[in-house]
Design a protein around this motif. Structure first.
Motif, PDB file in Angstrom:
ATOM      1  N   TRP A  58      -9.240  47.706  36.082  1.00  0.00           N
ATOM      2  CA  TRP A  58     -10.240  48.488  35.356  1.00  0.00           C
ATOM      3  C   TRP A  58     -11.458  47.617  35.001  1.00  0.00           C
ATOM      4  CZ3 TRP A  58     -11.344  53.378  33.627  1.00  0.00           C
ATOM      5  CH2 TRP A  58     -12.177  53.513  32.526  1.00  0.00           C
ATOM      6  N   LEU A  59     -11.182  46.442  34.494  1.00  0.00           N
ATOM      7  CA  LEU A  59     -12.270  45.541  34.108  1.00  0.00           C
ATOM      8  C   LEU A  59     -13.012  45.007  35.329  1.00  0.00           C
ATOM      9  CD1 LEU A  59     -10.432  43.555  31.267  1.00  0.00           C
ATOM     10  CD2 LEU A  59     -12.152  45.383  30.997  1.00  0.00           C
ATOM     11  N   ALA A  60     -12.279  44.787  36.429  1.00  0.00           N
ATOM     12  CA  ALA A  60     -12.907  44.268  37.645  1.00  0.00           C
ATOM     13  C   ALA A  60     -13.916  45.256  38.226  1.00  0.00           C
ATOM     14  CB  ALA A  60     -11.834  43.929  38.686  1.00  0.00           C
ATOM     15  N   LEU A  61     -13.730  46.555  37.923  1.00  0.00           N
ATOM     16  CA  LEU A  61     -14.658  47.575  38.410  1.00  0.00           C
ATOM     17  C   LEU A  61     -15.952  47.619  37.585  1.00  0.00           C
ATOM     18  CD1 LEU A  61     -12.150  50.489  39.157  1.00  0.00           C
ATOM     19  CD2 LEU A  61     -13.390  49.085  40.827  1.00  0.00           C
ATOM     20  N   GLY A  62     -16.031  46.762  36.572  1.00  0.00           N
ATOM     21  CA  GLY A  62     -17.251  46.689  35.771  1.00  0.00           C
ATOM     22  C   GLY A  62     -17.212  47.480  34.487  1.00  0.00           C
ATOM     23  N   HIS A  63     -16.064  48.131  34.211  1.00  0.00           N
ATOM     24  CA  HIS A  63     -15.962  48.895  32.969  1.00  0.00           C
ATOM     25  C   HIS A  63     -15.900  47.934  31.776  1.00  0.00           C
ATOM     26  CE1 HIS A  63     -15.326  52.560  35.213  1.00  0.00           C
ATOM     27  NE2 HIS A  63     -14.319  52.002  35.873  1.00  0.00           N
ATOM     28  N   ARG A  64     -16.550  48.306  30.716  1.00  0.00           N
ATOM     29  CA  ARG A  64     -16.500  47.522  29.487  1.00  0.00           C
ATOM     30  C   ARG A  64     -16.113  48.402  28.308  1.00  0.00           C
ATOM     31  NH1 ARG A  64     -15.910  44.425  32.662  1.00  0.00           N
ATOM     32  NH2 ARG A  64     -17.009  42.480  33.128  1.00  0.00           N
ATOM     33  N   THR A  65     -15.249  49.378  28.601  1.00  0.00           N
ATOM     34  CA  THR A  65     -14.730  50.279  27.569  1.00  0.00           C
ATOM     35  C   THR A  65     -13.213  50.327  27.661  1.00  0.00           C
ATOM     36  OG1 THR A  65     -14.978  52.154  29.066  1.00  0.00           O
ATOM     37  CG2 THR A  65     -16.785  51.746  27.505  1.00  0.00           C
ATOM     38  N   CYS A  66     -12.589  50.757  26.584  1.00  0.00           N
ATOM     39  CA  CYS A  66     -11.136  50.925  26.560  1.00  0.00           C
ATOM     40  C   CYS A  66     -10.793  52.236  27.269  1.00  0.00           C
ATOM     41  CB  CYS A  66     -10.647  50.950  25.114  1.00  0.00           C
ATOM     42  SG  CYS A  66      -8.877  51.299  24.944  1.00  0.00           S
ATOM     43  N   PRO A  67      -9.919  52.236  28.269  1.00  0.00           N
ATOM     44  CA  PRO A  67      -9.627  53.464  29.025  1.00  0.00           C
ATOM     45  C   PRO A  67      -9.085  54.598  28.158  1.00  0.00           C
ATOM     46  CG  PRO A  67      -8.748  51.542  30.159  1.00  0.00           C
ATOM     47  CD  PRO A  67      -9.198  51.071  28.815  1.00  0.00           C
ATOM     48  N   THR A  68      -8.374  54.263  27.081  1.00  0.00           N
ATOM     49  CA  THR A  68      -7.771  55.297  26.247  1.00  0.00           C
ATOM     50  C   THR A  68      -8.750  55.837  25.213  1.00  0.00           C
ATOM     51  OG1 THR A  68      -5.583  54.282  26.515  1.00  0.00           O
ATOM     52  CG2 THR A  68      -5.856  55.833  24.696  1.00  0.00           C
ATOM     53  N   THR A  69      -9.384  54.959  24.487  1.00  0.00           N
ATOM     54  CA  THR A  69     -10.263  55.390  23.388  1.00  0.00           C
ATOM     55  C   THR A  69     -11.724  55.490  23.796  1.00  0.00           C
ATOM     56  OG1 THR A  69     -10.681  53.123  22.628  1.00  0.00           O
ATOM     57  CG2 THR A  69      -8.699  54.233  21.782  1.00  0.00           C
ATOM     58  N   MET A  70     -12.066  54.885  24.944  1.00  0.00           N
ATOM     59  CA  MET A  70     -13.441  54.806  25.432  1.00  0.00           C
ATOM     60  C   MET A  70     -14.360  54.046  24.480  1.00  0.00           C
ATOM     61  SD  MET A  70     -13.013  55.998  28.315  1.00  0.00           S
ATOM     62  CE  MET A  70     -14.691  55.815  28.887  1.00  0.00           C
ATOM     63  N   GLN A  71     -13.760  53.244  23.595  1.00  0.00           N
ATOM     64  CA  GLN A  71     -14.569  52.381  22.733  1.00  0.00           C
ATOM     65  C   GLN A  71     -15.155  51.223  23.549  1.00  0.00           C
ATOM     66  OE1 GLN A  71     -11.172  52.055  19.669  1.00  0.00           O
ATOM     67  NE2 GLN A  71     -13.015  51.539  18.497  1.00  0.00           N
ATOM     68  N   GLU A  72     -16.324  50.787  23.165  1.00  0.00           N
ATOM     69  CA  GLU A  72     -16.917  49.637  23.854  1.00  0.00           C
ATOM     70  C   GLU A  72     -16.157  48.376  23.447  1.00  0.00           C
ATOM     71  OE1 GLU A  72     -21.238  47.450  24.474  1.00  0.00           O
ATOM     72  OE2 GLU A  72     -21.084  49.351  23.375  1.00  0.00           O
ATOM     73  N   LEU A  73     -15.857  47.529  24.438  1.00  0.00           N
ATOM     74  CA  LEU A  73     -15.096  46.305  24.189  1.00  0.00           C
ATOM     75  C   LEU A  73     -16.034  45.189  23.761  1.00  0.00           C
ATOM     76  CD1 LEU A  73     -12.711  46.384  27.296  1.00  0.00           C
ATOM     77  CD2 LEU A  73     -12.213  47.153  24.974  1.00  0.00           C
ATOM     78  N   TRP A  74     -15.798  44.649  22.579  1.00  0.00           N
ATOM     79  CA  TRP A  74     -16.576  43.498  22.148  1.00  0.00           C
ATOM     80  C   TRP A  74     -15.952  42.188  22.611  1.00  0.00           C
ATOM     81  CZ3 TRP A  74     -13.840  46.802  19.017  1.00  0.00           C
ATOM     82  CH2 TRP A  74     -12.731  46.279  18.361  1.00  0.00           C
ATOM     83  N   ASP A  75     -14.730  42.301  23.165  1.00  0.00           N
ATOM     84  CA  ASP A  75     -14.050  41.140  23.753  1.00  0.00           C
ATOM     85  C   ASP A  75     -13.220  41.655  24.929  1.00  0.00           C
ATOM     86  OD1 ASP A  75     -12.660  38.915  24.471  1.00  0.00           O
ATOM     87  OD2 ASP A  75     -11.839  38.478  22.480  1.00  0.00           O
ATOM     88  N   VAL A  76     -13.512  41.197  26.133  1.00  0.00           N
ATOM     89  CA  VAL A  76     -12.851  41.725  27.331  1.00  0.00           C
ATOM     90  C   VAL A  76     -11.648  40.891  27.743  1.00  0.00           C
ATOM     91  CG1 VAL A  76     -14.945  42.806  28.213  1.00  0.00           C
ATOM     92  CG2 VAL A  76     -14.407  40.427  28.840  1.00  0.00           C
ATOM     93  N   THR A  77     -11.197  39.999  26.894  1.00  0.00           N
ATOM     94  CA  THR A  77     -10.045  39.152  27.229  1.00  0.00           C
ATOM     95  C   THR A  77      -8.751  39.819  26.752  1.00  0.00           C
ATOM     96  OG1 THR A  77     -11.407  37.178  26.934  1.00  0.00           O
ATOM     97  CG2 THR A  77      -9.013  36.876  26.990  1.00  0.00           C
TER      98      THR A  77
END
Length: 459
Positions: free
Chosen positions: A98-117
């Motif tokens: 999911w992250l490799a596709l360039g998404h920077r949101t949580c798949p469940t909540t769709m919140q923006e990720l402030w930390d992608v680790t």
């Protein structure tokens, strides 16, 4: 020990050992489940355990897999759970994609990720490993019991049990075979234990001219349950006396027995040494057609159609025999009522029967051939459309003055135009064009336009 442990900061965390012991996540461990509480020291890798349980249809035993173990992306149990900064947990490989596709949101909540680790969730991984370990241990124990019981039954039937006893006979034999069939049906791995105990030779020897249908039906059910049959076993089953018993049970047995007999004959037909004349029996073909006509049992309809299709493919002389028992009008009548998955094999059979003169005549003489074939155009699949067009081509060429107008009355013209304009293959479009040309040659332009319901379009 409490189920929750207090943290210095005032929060609480779930204690793993107590949660497993008290059954919070799937029931208390049984005796002998010493390894269940130690998810990190399993003798079998977690994924391998999951795959084996899933293959055996025992993914969660009597309990559903806890929802907290399921990855929200794949909806499968997690092996390497990781948690995002939003607090949502995923399977590591899934969230990495999911992250490799360039998404920077949580798949469940769709919140923006402030930390992608993603952070490894060691606690949850231990709980998952412990829960599946317990299921796996129970599964292995049950399997060992089932395998042992299956071997006991085979030895009792063969007369090789310890202490030495005579082979089971009469009702005792039927009861043992019934139990063996139940074990094989409920646990696929039991079929291997049956073979290892010499069960294949035993079951083959039980089929013969003096075998009762009670014994024969149970033996056949076990043979088609997945028991490995080698070339010698199949050769033995192809003996005339054994095939004769199968045909008798196909005509006189219960529905389940008939279906199993059909499946066993199909298995034998796949053997290189199979003699095609084995299936050139009017009694066998009548029994199969009777099974196909019984719409109350869809499994029987599907099994019968598959066998008839195989017979038409491997033994062309049998096609005339199949036509002689009235199979063509019976299959044509069944076409509108067949399940979708059965339509294609039924059309394959009719297409094969149309290759012999008797079959073509039977197709033309059947009053429902044109109507039912037109209905199937562009309805099920491209293959079904091709087969239906072949049927219509056969009957329209045999009697164009009679059949072409009848086909247009049934709506063939509009269906052919639809095929030509569709995304079907070029061969199918060519076939539709030729049939359309044949129809136009046997009616006037005015009649053709009215039959195709094209008047409004032209205006």
């Amino acid at each position: 020990m409490p189920q929750y442990q207090e943290l210095p900061c005032g929060g609480q965390v779930l204690d793993i050992d107590t949660a497993l012991k008290d059954g919070i996540l799937g029931g208390a461990p049984e005796l002998g489940d010493a390894a269940a509480g130690d998810g990190g020291k399993q003798p079998v890798e977690l994924r391998k355990m999951m795959d084996e349980l899933d293959a055996a249809g025992d993914g969660g035993g009597d309990e559903a897999v806890p929802a907290v173990f399921i990855c929200p992306i794949s909806l499968e149990p997690m092996v390497d759970p990781v948690t995002l900064c939003t607090g949502q947990t995923y399977e590591s490989a899934n969230i990495s994609r999911w992250l490799a596709l360039g998404h920077r949101t949580c798949p469940t909540t769709m919140q923006e990720l402030w930390d992608v680790t993603p952070i490894p969730n060691t606690t949850l991984r231990q709980l998952i490993a412990a829960w599946f370990s317990r299921r796996y241990i129970r599964f292995k124990k049950r399997s060992a019991d089932f395998h042992g019981r299956a071997a006991e039954l085979v030895h009792a039937l063969r007369g090789t049990a310890v202490p030495k006893r005579q082979p089971l006979k009469g009702q005792a034999r039927v009861a043992a075979l019934r139990e063996l069939r139940s074990l094989a049906a409920a646990h696929q791995s039991v079929t291997k234990a049956i073979a290892e105990a010499g069960g294949v030779g035993l079951l083959t020897s039980l089929l013969g001219p003096f075998t009762s249908h009670a014994v024969g039906s149970e033996a056949v059910a076990i043979l088609v349950s997945g028991v490995p049959l080698d070339a010698d076993a199949k050769a033995a089953l192809m003996q005339p006396a054994k095939v004769s018993l199968l045909v008798d049970m196909l005509n006189e047995g219960a529905v389940d027995t008939k279906i199993n007999c059909v499946r066993l004959i199909r298995i034998l037909m796949e053997e290189k040494g199979f003699r095609p004349d084995t299936v050139a029996s009017l009694s066998l073909l009548v029994g199969v057609m009777r099974l196909v006509r019984d719409k109350r049992h869809p499994d029987g309809v599907a099994a019968g159609l598959e066998l008839l299709s195989s017979i038409c493919a491997v033994h062309k002389p049998a096609r005339s025999l199949i036509v002689s028992i009235g199979a063509v009008p019976q299959l044509v009548e069944l076409l509108p009522e067949l399940p979708t998955e059965c339509v294609e094999p039924a059309l394959d059979i009719l297409d094969a029967l149309a290759a012999v003169p008797e079959g073509r005549i039977a197709l033309k003489d059947c009053p429902r051939t044109i109507t039912n074939a037109v209905r199937l155009l562009m309805r099920v699949s491209e293959t079904c459309t091709r087969r239906a067009l072949s049927m219509l081509w056969v009957v329209c060429r045999m009697a164009p003055e009679e059949c072409a107008p009848a086909a247009l009355d049934a709506g063939l013209g509009a269906k052919l135009l639809l095929v030509i304009q569709s995304g079907c293959g070029p061969e199918l479009k060519q076939q539709a064009s030729e049939l359309l040309k044949l129809c136009t040659m046997n009616c006037t332009s005015t009649v053709f336009i009215s039959k195709c319901k094209l008047t409004k379009t032209i205006q």
